[in-house]
Structures are given as C-alpha cells and as structure tokens.
Motif scaffolding. Structure first.
Motif, mmCIF file in Angstrom:
data_model
loop_
_atom_site.group_PDB
_atom_site.id
_atom_site.type_symbol
_atom_site.label_atom_id
_atom_site.label_comp_id
_atom_site.label_asym_id
_atom_site.label_seq_id
_atom_site.Cartn_x
_atom_site.Cartn_y
_atom_site.Cartn_z
ATOM 1 N N ILE A 206 0.812 -1.332 -0.133
ATOM 2 C CA ILE A 206 0.063 0.244 -0.015
ATOM 3 C C ILE A 206 0.954 1.255 0.068
ATOM 4 N N ALA A 207 0.228 2.335 -0.188
ATOM 5 C CA ALA A 207 0.852 3.638 -0.293
ATOM 6 C C ALA A 207 -0.091 4.589 0.455
ATOM 7 N N LEU A 208 0.451 5.766 1.189
ATOM 8 C CA LEU A 208 0.007 6.563 1.624
ATOM 9 C C LEU A 208 -0.137 7.958 1.204
ATOM 10 N N ILE A 209 -0.938 8.748 1.187
ATOM 11 C CA ILE A 209 -0.894 10.126 0.915
ATOM 12 C C ILE A 209 -1.469 10.960 2.201
ATOM 13 N N HIS A 210 -0.456 11.498 2.842
ATOM 14 C CA HIS A 210 -0.896 12.478 3.893
ATOM 15 C C HIS A 210 -0.863 13.804 3.797
ATOM 16 N N HIS A 211 -1.249 14.504 4.881
ATOM 17 C CA HIS A 211 -1.311 16.021 4.775
ATOM 18 C C HIS A 211 0.176 16.506 5.236
ATOM 19 N N ALA A 212 1.002 16.968 4.322
ATOM 20 C CA ALA A 212 2.229 17.799 4.897
ATOM 21 C C ALA A 212 2.203 19.195 5.510
ATOM 22 N N ALA A 213 1.453 19.245 6.635
ATOM 23 C CA ALA A 213 1.360 20.342 7.209
ATOM 24 C C ALA A 213 1.137 20.204 8.711
ATOM 25 N N ASP A 214 1.512 21.206 9.563
ATOM 26 C CA ASP A 214 1.535 20.983 10.893
ATOM 27 C C ASP A 214 -0.054 21.293 11.386
ATOM 28 N N PHE A 215 -0.983 20.182 11.113
ATOM 29 C CA PHE A 215 -2.215 20.132 11.089
ATOM 30 C C PHE A 215 -2.670 18.969 12.169
ATOM 31 N N TRP A 216 -2.994 19.391 13.362
ATOM 32 C CA TRP A 216 -3.191 18.132 14.583
ATOM 33 C C TRP A 216 -4.133 16.960 13.876
ATOM 34 N N VAL A 217 -5.181 17.297 13.709
ATOM 35 C CA VAL A 217 -5.997 16.197 13.011
ATOM 36 C C VAL A 217 -5.844 15.624 12.122
ATOM 37 N N THR A 218 -5.203 16.047 11.023
ATOM 38 C CA THR A 218 -4.832 15.109 10.050
ATOM 39 C C THR A 218 -3.779 14.325 10.408
ATOM 40 N N LYS A 219 -2.825 14.778 11.131
ATOM 41 C CA LYS A 219 -1.598 14.124 11.712
ATOM 42 C C LYS A 219 -2.117 12.724 12.565
ATOM 43 N N GLN A 220 -3.183 13.248 13.525
ATOM 44 C CA GLN A 220 -3.702 12.130 14.232
ATOM 45 C C GLN A 220 -4.426 11.048 13.290
ATOM 46 N N ARG A 221 -5.132 11.330 12.297
ATOM 47 C CA ARG A 221 -5.567 10.189 11.387
ATOM 48 C C ARG A 221 -4.475 9.672 10.651
ATOM 49 N N TRP A 222 -3.429 10.213 10.188
ATOM 50 C CA TRP A 222 -2.438 9.200 9.578
ATOM 51 C C TRP A 222 -1.717 8.581 10.636
ATOM 52 N N ASN A 223 -1.364 8.910 11.881
ATOM 53 C CA ASN A 223 -0.800 8.152 13.031
ATOM 54 C C ASN A 223 -1.652 6.853 13.108
ATOM 55 N N GLY A 224 -3.037 7.077 13.445
ATOM 56 C CA GLY A 224 -4.137 6.054 13.523
ATOM 57 C C GLY A 224 -3.838 5.108 12.331
ATOM 58 N N PHE A 225 -3.940 5.510 11.367
ATOM 59 C CA PHE A 225 -3.933 4.414 10.361
ATOM 60 C C PHE A 225 -2.543 3.459 10.119
ATOM 61 N N LYS A 226 -1.442 4.578 10.303
ATOM 62 C CA LYS A 226 0.103 3.738 10.384
ATOM 63 C C LYS A 226 -0.152 2.880 11.470
ATOM 64 N N ASP A 227 -0.342 3.297 12.606
ATOM 65 C CA ASP A 227 -0.082 2.400 13.650
ATOM 66 C C ASP A 227 -0.984 1.054 13.367
ATOM 67 N N THR A 228 -2.091 1.198 13.321
ATOM 68 C CA THR A 228 -2.882 -0.001 13.113
ATOM 69 C C THR A 228 -2.712 -1.000 12.013
ATOM 70 N N ILE A 229 -2.445 -0.368 10.591
ATOM 71 C CA ILE A 229 -1.887 -1.293 9.745
ATOM 72 C C ILE A 229 -0.571 -1.961 9.938
ATOM 73 N N THR A 230 0.288 -1.459 10.510
ATOM 74 C CA THR A 230 1.619 -2.181 10.665
ATOM 75 C C THR A 230 1.617 -2.908 11.904
#
Length: 380
Positions: A206-230
């Motif tokens: 799989i590949a991920l396309i994340h939000h490249a900004a200091d934006f708290w909520v989009t960081k949280q969803r990115w981390n939630g996805f990565k942590d769970t999938i791995t």
C-alpha cells in the motif's frame, strides 16, 4: 503394483498440499476479518484521540442547559460568525449543525466565510467578520501560526471563540478560547486501516498520501492508520508515503498517486488523508486504467460515498460527524455566554463506513437522508 502405490502416494501428497494452501488462505482471510471485527468493535467503545494540548476528551452529551438558562440565552440577542478553512461536504455538515442549534438558542449568524485553505485570506476574513462585532466566533484555522494574531485580536475584542479541529498558536483555553471540538481522528484513521486490512485479507502493498502540514487532526488520522496497519496487519507493507500541502488537494493527490502507480503499477491500495485527496487518487486510477487498486480514506464526502456505494475503488473510510460537531460548538459558545465552565476538548466518536453501511452512515454523519444520486448508485 509398486508404481500404482507410488502414484497414489504422490497424488495424495499433491492433494494434501493443495488442501494446505487452500486452508492457509482461508485461515489468513479469516484472521484478517477477525482482527478487523474485534478492532472496530473496540473503537466503537471509546475515544482514542487527545486534544491539541494533550487534553482528555469529554463527551458532547455532558453539555446541558436548564430551562432558565435557555430563556436567558434567547434574551441576549447574541450574534455569531463562522470562519471555515475551505468548502467541502464536511463544512456543509458543520454549518447545518451550527445553524440549527444557534437558531434554537436564539443566536443570529451574521457572517460565514471560507478561505480556500489560504492563511492570508482567512486572516482578512476574520477581520471582516469581527467588524460586525459578533459575540461568538466559531472557526477552524488554516494555519495555527499564521492566523494566530487574528484570533488573538478577536479574543481581545470580546468574542467567545470555539475552535473546530485545530487551535491557533499562543492562545490559552479558558482564557482566549472556549474549547475545541473534533472527531476522534486517531480512531477514524484506525477504522480505515481495519477496513483496508479486511479487504486485502491481511496482505499486500500500500501507499499513503498524507497532509504535509502542522495540522493536528490530519496528523492524528495518519498516525492512527499507520499504527494500526503495521501492528495489526504485518502482511501489508507500506511502500510509499507521500505528503501533499494544497490548497489544490485533489490535484496534488492525483499527481502523487500517478507517481506512485507509475513506480508500483500492481500496488494493492492507496490510503488518502481525507475525501478530497481520495478524489484525486480516483482520478489517477481512471487515467491509468487501473481497476484493481483499492482506496481507503477519511470523511464521508459525496464522491467517495458514491464510489463506496457502487463498489468502486473506495472500499471503506473513517467518518467524522460534522453535523453533531456543529451542534456541540454552538452549545459550547452558549456555555461561554452564560459564564459556565466548558470542557477544554470534546471529540465525536469514530464511525467506520463500508459498502453495506454507507446509506445509513450518511444519515448519521449529516443528519439528513442519503441524496438520490447516492441511493441510485448503491449496488447490492
């Protein structure tokens, strides 16, 4: 006779091997489905995100009013302004919830803006809104640093500020702003990971396309996805992780996805940080003639909902609850007008959405029936 026996043994061995492969595949698929089922059930029982400053989440149901307080609010003739970051189905849901609840509370909305995800535009818009002297400002900052002074000025002018999703830098909860409301973004990221893990039977690239900004909520969803999938699906390997910064999030995601597909034409799936980037991924798949790569994402926008309904490339997502969030933000603003102490952070529960539940989920997310086009798209 000996030859016959050897043939039988060989045939039995081949049969056993074939059965072994078949049984292994079934067990692997069953295991991924079981992991997803248990994980999604756990997500539904609690809130996994914390506030922007580490605050523990409070439930929206904790906000209550007495009849006397409601009467007092309606007699205040208070006004509110709303400053969004961009236009989307999410902002429409937020505005619907805010409008309904403010109306019920006797609070008049005097202005609504959206900034096309440009900080300088939002600063100017906040200044224009504040010229109307609203008692309340509900807003989601495009950039917490670049917009901070505008919010500080609004607070100094006496506006009760309620933030959606993100906060501005240097502002203190309870002093400069009332509270922040968001979805449980970590859990929504995890929800999309569970749905994708189930879809891929626990294996693939799989590949991920994340939000490249200091934006708290989009960081949280990115981390939630990565942590769970791995952690939960070790047979699924992340081979690309690209960031996009906007403001053309669909266009940026399409370019990123095109590059990913060129390098990895047989990739199993792509995760996009919310529905607008996911639309860019869908466009890239169409251009490539790719009908096999799947998409998981966040937010139940109309276009990804239709893809989900018609069994297109989108296979599942974690949805926010923008209508309920809007209602909650209005209630928090009312708390501030009354001088009641408000919780620092409120999070809406995560909502996992797959093909089977997409029509029901639309009602939950937007407090409105699924639109005709979505209903017509649903493939049983």
């Amino acid at each position: 006779m000996k030859k016959s026996n050897k043939s039988k043994v060989l045939l039995a061995g081949i049969t056993a091997a074939l059965l072994g492969v078949s049984t292994f595949s079934a067990v692997a698929a069953e295991s991924a489905a079981s992991i997803a089922q248990k994980g999604l059930a756990a997500l539904a029982k609690g809130v996994y995100s914390t506030g922007p400053n580490g605050e523990k989440a409070t439930a929206a149901s904790s906000l209550t009013f007495t009849p006397a307080e409601l009467k007092k609010l309606k007699g205040m003739n208070a006004t509110a302004a709303i400053a969004f970051h961009l236009t989307s189905d999410w902002t429409s849901g937020q505005q619907a919830g805010l409008t309904k609840r403010f109306t019920e509370l006797g609070i008049k909305i005097v202005g609504v803006t959206q900034a096309d995800f440009k900080a300088d535009v939002q600063v100017s818009q906040i200044q224009t809104l504040m010229a109307k002297k609203p008692n309340i400002l509900v807003s989601i900052p495009v950039d917490g640093q670049a917009t901070a002074e505008a919010y500080k000025a609004a607070a100094a002018a006496g506006a009760k500020i309620v933030f959606m999703d993100n906060t501005a830098a240097g502002l203190t909860v309870g002093k400069d702003y009332v509270s922040v409301v968001s979805a449980d973004n970590y859990a929504n990221g995890a929800a999309s990971a569970y749905l994708l893990g189930r879809e891929l039977n626990g294996k693939g690239t799989i590949a991920l396309i994340h939000h490249a900004a200091d934006f708290w909520v989009t960081k949280q969803r990115w981390n939630g996805f990565k942590d769970t999938i791995t952690k939960k699906f070790p047979g699924i390997k992340i081979v690309e992780d690209q960031g996009i910064s906007g403001p053309d999030f669909a266009g940026d995601a399409q370019k990123a996805a095109t590059a990913i597909l060129t390098k990895n034409p047989k990739i199993s799936a792509i995760w996009a940080v919310w529905d607008t980037p996911a639309e860019g991924v869908m466009a890239a798949l169409r251009d490539a003639g790719n009908t096999t790569t799947k998409i998981a994402t966040q937010d139940l926008g109309a276009n990804v909902a239709i893809s989900l309904a018609k069994k297109g490339p989108v296979i599942g997502l974690g949805a926010q609850r923008p209508y309920d969030a809007g209602v909650t933000e209005a209630n928090l603003a009312a708390y501030a007008l009354l001088g009641k102490k408000a919780p620092a952070y409120i999070a809406m529960p995560a909502l996992a959405v797959d093909h089977a539940g997409v029509l029901k989920a639309w009602q939950t997310v937007y407090s409105a029936p699924a639109p005709a086009e979505l209903k017509a798209s649903f493939k049983k």
